[in-house]
Design an enzyme around this catalytic site. Structure first.
Site, PDB file in Angstrom:
ATOM      1  N   ASP A 242      -1.989   6.536   6.246  1.00 58.71           N
ATOM      2  CA  ASP A 242      -3.019   5.617   5.763  1.00 58.71           C
ATOM      3  C   ASP A 242      -3.314   4.669   6.929  1.00 58.71           C
ATOM      4  O   ASP A 242      -2.463   3.858   7.294  1.00 58.71           O
ATOM      5  CB  ASP A 242      -2.476   4.853   4.540  1.00 58.71           C
ATOM      6  CG  ASP A 242      -3.407   3.728   4.078  1.00 58.71           C
ATOM      7  OD1 ASP A 242      -4.479   3.521   4.692  1.00 58.71           O
ATOM      8  OD2 ASP A 242      -3.043   3.042   3.084  1.00 58.71           O
TER       9      ASP A 242
ATOM     10  N   LYS B 107     -12.230  -2.367   6.496  1.00 59.26           N
ATOM     11  CA  LYS B 107     -11.442  -3.244   7.362  1.00 59.26           C
ATOM     12  C   LYS B 107     -11.980  -3.232   8.802  1.00 59.26           C
ATOM     13  O   LYS B 107     -12.097  -4.253   9.421  1.00 59.26           O
ATOM     14  CB  LYS B 107      -9.967  -2.829   7.363  1.00 59.26           C
ATOM     15  CG  LYS B 107      -9.377  -2.564   5.985  1.00 59.26           C
ATOM     16  CD  LYS B 107      -9.002  -3.830   5.227  1.00 59.26           C
ATOM     17  CE  LYS B 107      -8.799  -3.602   3.741  1.00 59.26           C
ATOM     18  NZ  LYS B 107      -7.735  -2.695   3.373  1.00 59.26           N
TER      19      LYS B 107
ATOM     20  N   TRP C 153       0.836  -1.215   0.000  1.00 62.63           N
ATOM     21  CA  TRP C 153       0.000   0.000   0.000  1.00 62.63           C
ATOM     22  C   TRP C 153       0.861   1.250   0.000  1.00 62.63           C
ATOM     23  O   TRP C 153       0.553   2.234  -0.670  1.00 62.63           O
ATOM     24  CB  TRP C 153      -0.986  -0.006   1.160  1.00 62.63           C
ATOM     25  CG  TRP C 153      -1.900  -1.193   1.105  1.00 62.63           C
ATOM     26  CD1 TRP C 153      -1.967  -2.229   1.995  1.00 62.63           C
ATOM     27  CD2 TRP C 153      -2.846  -1.509   0.074  1.00 62.63           C
ATOM     28  NE1 TRP C 153      -2.905  -3.153   1.583  1.00 62.63           N
ATOM     29  CE2 TRP C 153      -3.449  -2.736   0.418  1.00 62.63           C
ATOM     30  CE3 TRP C 153      -3.246  -0.874  -1.112  1.00 62.63           C
ATOM     31  CZ2 TRP C 153      -4.441  -3.337  -0.378  1.00 62.63           C
ATOM     32  CZ3 TRP C 153      -4.219  -1.473  -1.907  1.00 62.63           C
ATOM     33  CH2 TRP C 153      -4.798  -2.690  -1.535  1.00 62.63           C
TER      34      TRP C 153
END
Ligand SMILES: *Cc1c(COP(=O)(O)O)cnc(C)c1O
Length: 355
Positions: free
Chosen positions: A166, A190, A99
């Site tokens: 993030d 999530k 990511w």
């Protein structure tokens, strides 16, 4: 058979959130209409967004001067919105996995990107620690939890320049010192809601400092000024997010979520370390509480497929590791009960007895 949901994302949500969302889809607040078929600007929906925002602020103790917005596009769109809104000349990024790499790739389209450190050479199995953040960069960006590699930065890093994170996969799993950041974002799927909504926490006075034109929809200010209602927001995921936030509050807040996360992670890592068949893949001090990655010990490597079958037959769902790491990944998000972790541990112990 009871299913134990260890999916990495989209992933487990509190059962009551799913049930109340289902109810609102059938009949929203006794209106005889579905949540899906009313205006997002209606008197019934407006309070939902407002409550979601105010609960987010309350639970994370977000100081004045910060806004919370709900957008579409996922964390992946934030990889581009962040540099669009904050990168004038140069940005610093910590490369801790897939990511982070994707965020770096997007930022490169907007200016100079300094990769302050990377653990790519060790398949991202640890978090780099000794690095220098250039004082002349516009911001420092990191990924707090590396969902794929199972490493996590569990504290709020110090930095001489504004920090952006993030937090897709560990938001609401611990208290955060928001004042150390100018922006925190994440996909909700999530730890918060079904897929389709992105949360962004942004410090208002950190905006407006880049000289480029920012397209209306990609400008954080548009969404702040319009209370996340500039255009039609993802109403159903926002409704679920609001319910999850209520649930977190009822359970005792993020401090309680952290306590449970530590307890669940300690249980599972202890078993991984004890059991002769398995080994953890992440450096111990950087182990994620949310995504627990492990593989077969080298001398038992050939048992991988068999364990997956064994565990699946006992109700374990979503424990197959990401292809970048292999083996197994047990995601232990807020809504995963301790009993599920206990059930997985029992599976590992039973399987050990057979070998
Ligand atoms: C899942 C995930 C993403 C991608 O989120 P999308 O909403 O699918 O774009 C980004 N960062 C992290 C840390 C993630 O876990």
């Amino acid at each position: 058979m009871k299913k134990h949901n260890f999916n990495a994302g989209p992933s487990i949500l509190p059962r009551e959130v799913i049930e109340s969302t289902a109810q609102a889809i059938l009949d929203f607040k006794g209106s005889g209409l579905s949540l899906m078929e009313i205006s997002h600007r209606s008197k019934d929906f407006q309070p939902v967004v407002e409550e979601a925002i105010s609960l987010f602020k309350e639970l994370l103790n977000i100081p004045d001067g910060y806004s919370v917005i709900f957008l579409g596009g996922g964390a992946s769109l934030e990889f581009c919105m962040v540099p669009y809104n904050f990168l004038e000349h140069k940005a610093a990024y910590l490369n801790t996995g897939t990511w982070a790499k994707k965020a770096i790739k997007e930022a490169k389209g907007f200016g100079e990107v300094i990769e302050v450190a990377s653990s790519a050479e060790a398949n991202y199995s640890y978090i780099p620690k000794d690095y220098i953040i250039p004082a002349d960069a516009d911001y420092f960006h990191f990924t707090s939890n590396n969902t794929i590699y199972g490493t996590e930065i569990k504290e709020d890093l110090d930095s001489p320049i504004p920090v952006i994170a993030d937090m897709s996969s560990d938001i609401l799993s611990r208290p955060i010192d928001i004042s150390k950041y100018v922006c925190i974002y994440g996909g909700a799927q999530k730890n918060l809601a079904p897929a389709g909504v992105t949360f962004v926490i942004v410090k208002d006075d950190a905006l407006g400092k880049v000289s480029r034109y920012i397209p209306t929809m990609l400008n954080y200010k548009t969404h702040i000024d319009n209370g996340s209602m500039f255009n039609t927001p993802p109403v159903v995921p926002i409704y679920s997010a609001m319910l999850t936030l209520r649930w977190v509050k009822e359970q005792g807040g993020v401090k309680e979520m952290e306590k449970r996360a530590i307890e669940k992670a300690d249980m599972l890592y202890s078993e991984i370390d004890r059991n002769k068949l398995f080994v953890g893949t992440a450096a111990k001090e950087d182990r994620s509480r949310m995504n627990i990655c492990f593989v077969m010990a080298p001398e038992y490597a050939e048992l991988e497929a068999e364990f997956l079958k064994f565990a699946t037959a006992r109700g374990m769902e979503g424990i197959k590791g990401h292809r970048s790491v292999g083996g197994f990944r047990a995601s232990c998000y807020n809504a995963l009960p301790k009993e599920s972790v206990q059930a997985l541990i029992e599976c590992m112990q039973e399987f050990e007895k057979l070998h």
